[in-house]
Design an enzyme around this catalytic site. Structure first.
Site, PDB file in Angstrom:
ATOM      1  N   THR A   1       0.822  -1.215   0.000  1.00 60.81           N
ATOM      2  CA  THR A   1       0.000   0.000   0.000  1.00 60.81           C
ATOM      3  C   THR A   1       0.856   1.267   0.000  1.00 60.81           C
ATOM      4  OG1 THR A   1      -1.461   1.306   1.439  1.00 60.81           O
ATOM      5  CG2 THR A   1      -0.157  -0.356   2.523  1.00 60.81           C
ATOM      6  N   ASP A   2       0.298   2.356  -0.507  1.00 72.14           N
ATOM      7  CA  ASP A   2       1.008   3.655  -0.448  1.00 72.14           C
ATOM      8  C   ASP A   2       1.177   4.131   0.996  1.00 72.14           C
ATOM      9  OD1 ASP A   2      -1.655   4.384   0.090  1.00 72.14           O
ATOM     10  OD2 ASP A   2      -1.754   5.957  -1.429  1.00 72.14           O
ATOM     11  N   GLU A   3       0.400   3.538   1.919  1.00 72.37           N
ATOM     12  CA  GLU A   3       0.462   4.009   3.306  1.00 72.37           C
ATOM     13  C   GLU A   3       1.811   3.714   3.967  1.00 72.37           C
ATOM     14  OE1 GLU A   3      -2.994   3.650   5.766  1.00 72.37           O
ATOM     15  OE2 GLU A   3      -4.317   3.416   4.045  1.00 72.37           O
TER      16      GLU A   3
ATOM     17  N   TYR B   1      -1.456  -0.456  11.249  1.00 69.02           N
ATOM     18  CA  TYR B   1      -1.726  -1.132   9.962  1.00 69.02           C
ATOM     19  C   TYR B   1      -0.573  -0.913   8.990  1.00 69.02           C
ATOM     20  CZ  TYR B   1      -3.317  -1.392   5.102  1.00 69.02           C
ATOM     21  OH  TYR B   1      -3.382  -1.644   3.746  1.00 69.02           O
TER      22      TYR B   1
ATOM     23  N   LYS C   1       2.283  -3.474   7.276  1.00 69.39           N
ATOM     24  CA  LYS C   1       2.488  -3.644   5.829  1.00 69.39           C
ATOM     25  C   LYS C   1       3.941  -3.312   5.458  1.00 69.39           C
ATOM     26  CE  LYS C   1      -0.226  -4.534   3.091  1.00 69.39           C
ATOM     27  NZ  LYS C   1      -0.690  -5.852   2.585  1.00 69.39           N
TER      28      LYS C   1
HETATM   29  P1  NAD Z   1     -10.129  -6.594   2.514  1.00 74.47           P
HETATM   30  O1  NAD Z   1     -10.065  -6.309   3.972  1.00 74.47           O
HETATM   31  O2  NAD Z   1     -11.353  -6.249   1.745  1.00 74.47           O
HETATM   32  O3  NAD Z   1      -9.855  -8.155   2.260  1.00 74.47           O
HETATM   33  C1  NAD Z   1      -8.859  -8.876   2.937  1.00 74.47           C
HETATM   34  C2  NAD Z   1      -9.140 -10.353   2.701  1.00 74.47           C
HETATM   35  O4  NAD Z   1      -8.092 -11.108   3.351  1.00 74.47           O
HETATM   36  C3  NAD Z   1     -10.471 -10.846   3.288  1.00 74.47           C
HETATM   37  O5  NAD Z   1     -11.150 -11.631   2.346  1.00 74.47           O
HETATM   38  C4  NAD Z   1     -10.044 -11.670   4.504  1.00 74.47           C
HETATM   39  O6  NAD Z   1     -10.947 -12.733   4.788  1.00 74.47           O
HETATM   40  C5  NAD Z   1      -8.692 -12.182   4.058  1.00 74.47           C
HETATM   41  N1  NAD Z   1      -7.809 -12.533   5.184  1.00 74.47           N
HETATM   42  C6  NAD Z   1      -7.535 -11.775   6.276  1.00 74.47           C
HETATM   43  N2  NAD Z   1      -6.696 -12.431   7.089  1.00 74.47           N
HETATM   44  C7  NAD Z   1      -6.408 -13.619   6.485  1.00 74.47           C
HETATM   45  C8  NAD Z   1      -5.584 -14.718   6.823  1.00 74.47           C
HETATM   46  N3  NAD Z   1      -4.886 -14.740   7.977  1.00 74.47           N
HETATM   47  N4  NAD Z   1      -5.521 -15.768   5.975  1.00 74.47           N
HETATM   48  C9  NAD Z   1      -6.234 -15.766   4.813  1.00 74.47           C
HETATM   49  N5  NAD Z   1      -7.040 -14.750   4.455  1.00 74.47           N
HETATM   50  C10 NAD Z   1      -7.123 -13.687   5.277  1.00 74.47           C
HETATM   51  O7  NAD Z   1      -8.843  -5.887   1.894  1.00 74.47           O
HETATM   52  P2  NAD Z   1      -8.620  -5.178   0.483  1.00 74.47           P
HETATM   53  O8  NAD Z   1      -9.075  -3.780   0.580  1.00 74.47           O
HETATM   54  O9  NAD Z   1      -9.141  -6.050  -0.584  1.00 74.47           O
HETATM   55  O10 NAD Z   1      -7.039  -5.170   0.428  1.00 74.47           O
HETATM   56  C11 NAD Z   1      -6.307  -6.246  -0.163  1.00 74.47           C
HETATM   57  C12 NAD Z   1      -4.831  -5.936  -0.088  1.00 74.47           C
HETATM   58  O11 NAD Z   1      -4.557  -4.702  -0.758  1.00 74.47           O
HETATM   59  C13 NAD Z   1      -4.334  -5.750   1.340  1.00 74.47           C
HETATM   60  O12 NAD Z   1      -3.071  -6.364   1.465  1.00 74.47           O
HETATM   61  C14 NAD Z   1      -4.216  -4.251   1.527  1.00 74.47           C
HETATM   62  O13 NAD Z   1      -3.176  -3.926   2.420  1.00 74.47           O
HETATM   63  C15 NAD Z   1      -3.878  -3.814   0.112  1.00 74.47           C
HETATM   64  N6  NAD Z   1      -4.329  -2.443  -0.244  1.00 74.47           N
HETATM   65  C16 NAD Z   1      -5.635  -2.080  -0.128  1.00 74.47           C
HETATM   66  C17 NAD Z   1      -6.031  -0.793  -0.535  1.00 74.47           C
HETATM   67  C18 NAD Z   1      -7.468  -0.339  -0.501  1.00 74.47           C
HETATM   68  O14 NAD Z   1      -7.747   0.810  -0.834  1.00 74.47           O
HETATM   69  N7  NAD Z   1      -8.423  -1.205  -0.164  1.00 74.47           N
HETATM   70  C19 NAD Z   1      -5.070   0.114  -0.999  1.00 74.47           C
HETATM   71  C20 NAD Z   1      -3.738  -0.294  -1.095  1.00 74.47           C
HETATM   72  C21 NAD Z   1      -3.388  -1.579  -0.716  1.00 74.47           C
END
Ligand code: NAD
Length: 283
Positions: free
Chosen positions: A123-125, A147, A151
């Protein structure tokens, strides 16, 4: 290709799996997800009859299952994470467990089975806040929340596995995603659902925090490109070039729904709230 996707029942992961199987109908996707409160099988309902998709409910911390599933795949793409900053401020344990220890299990098993490609979705964070200009992939990691610290720790672990063991790891760092299947705890779906029900929209501080927004399907295209053409050991920023204050997003949502700003409830700011995220995506 046969690909192990982890966290593919969440927001970005489910959009990516759907993208991949639509574009490459002969690919095999094994989708491992723990189905925490954030995972939702309804996100994947259009794949129910798709023979290219296999869903496994498990935890990335479960070494035996991960080892079994990693064996023989062409790539691992890790979306699995705890992702809600407010939850990490309340209690960080599970963020360290999944985002660091779980990732470590995936990296170990990928190494043991000589997986030819490992993509970590970051993530950009991890860069922290920037008042002017934009972060490149070489900017220092200065995370602010538990968080983003978890990451960043994951990114450093990936870097170490690439350097020490030659594991072909690629990291993507995207900005804020929006689009279908996002959990309603996050800003846009939360504000949409509140506004639809004429409930107050809880906006942190004065709403001056700036985020860059990318449509989740554009992020999928980016990850797809990196899966096929990215260089092992590299990190790639993926942004939308679309910076907006949270207040602007709030105004946009209320305007589109024909509601007025009286629905906004300005609540006490989140501790350590980063003012601005901005990515340089030239690479
Ligand atoms: P989300 O919270 O919607 O989904 C996370 C998924 O991971 C869920 O389905 C959950 O059940 C699963 N999960 C959690 N712990 C687990 C474990 N121990 N074993 C197996 N599965 C597990 O998240 P998202 O928004 O889809 O983000 C996905 C990735 O992208 C993350 O790594 C996040 O850091 C990164 N990200 C998200 C954003 C954003 O805007 N949403 C931006 C940049 C990066």
């Amino acid at each position: 290709m046969k690909i192990l996707v982890t966290g593919g029942a969440g927001f970005i992961g489910s959009n990516f799996v759907i993208h991949l199987l639509e574009k490459y109908p002969d690919y095999q996707v094994v989708n491992l997800d723990k189905l925490t409160y954030a995972g939702n099988l309804m996100n994947l309902r259009q794949l129910e009859e798709n023979p290219g998709h296999t869903f496994i409910q498990s935890d990335i911390c479960d070494r035996d299952t991960v080892g079994e599933l990693v064996s023989g795949v062409d790539a691992v793409i890790n979306f699995a994470a705890e992702t809600h900053v407010d939850n990490s401020i309340a209690k960080a344990d599970v963020f360290i467990e999944t985002n660091v220890r779980g990732l470590n299990v995936l990296l170990d098993e990928a190494r043991r089975h000589s997986v030819p490609r490992f993509i970590q979705i970051s993530t950009d964070e991890v860069y922290g806040s920037i008042e002017e200009g934009s972060f490149t992939e070489d900017s220092p990691l200065q995370p602010s929340s538990p968080y983003s610290a978890s990451k960043a720790a994951g990114d450093l672990l990936c870097r170490a596995y690439a350097t020490t063991y030659g594991l072909p790891v690629i990291i993507t760092r995207s900005s804020n995603n929006f689009g279908p299947y996002q959990h309603p705890e996050k800003l846009i779906p939360l504000f949409l659902t509140c506004a639809l029900e004429d409930k107050k929209l809880p906006l942190y501080g004065s709403g001056s925090n700036v985020r860059d927004w990318i449509y989740v399907k554009d992020n999928s295209e980016g990850i797809d490109l990196i899966l096929h053409e990215g260089k092992p050991g590299e990190t790639y920023n993926i942004g939308g070039g679309n910076e907006k204050t949270n207040l602007e997003i709030t105004e946009l949502i209320l305007h589109k729904l024909g509601k007025d700003m009286s629905l906004v409830d300005y609540v006490e700011d989140r501790p350590g709230h980063d003012l601005r995220y901005s990515l340089d995506c030239r690479k």
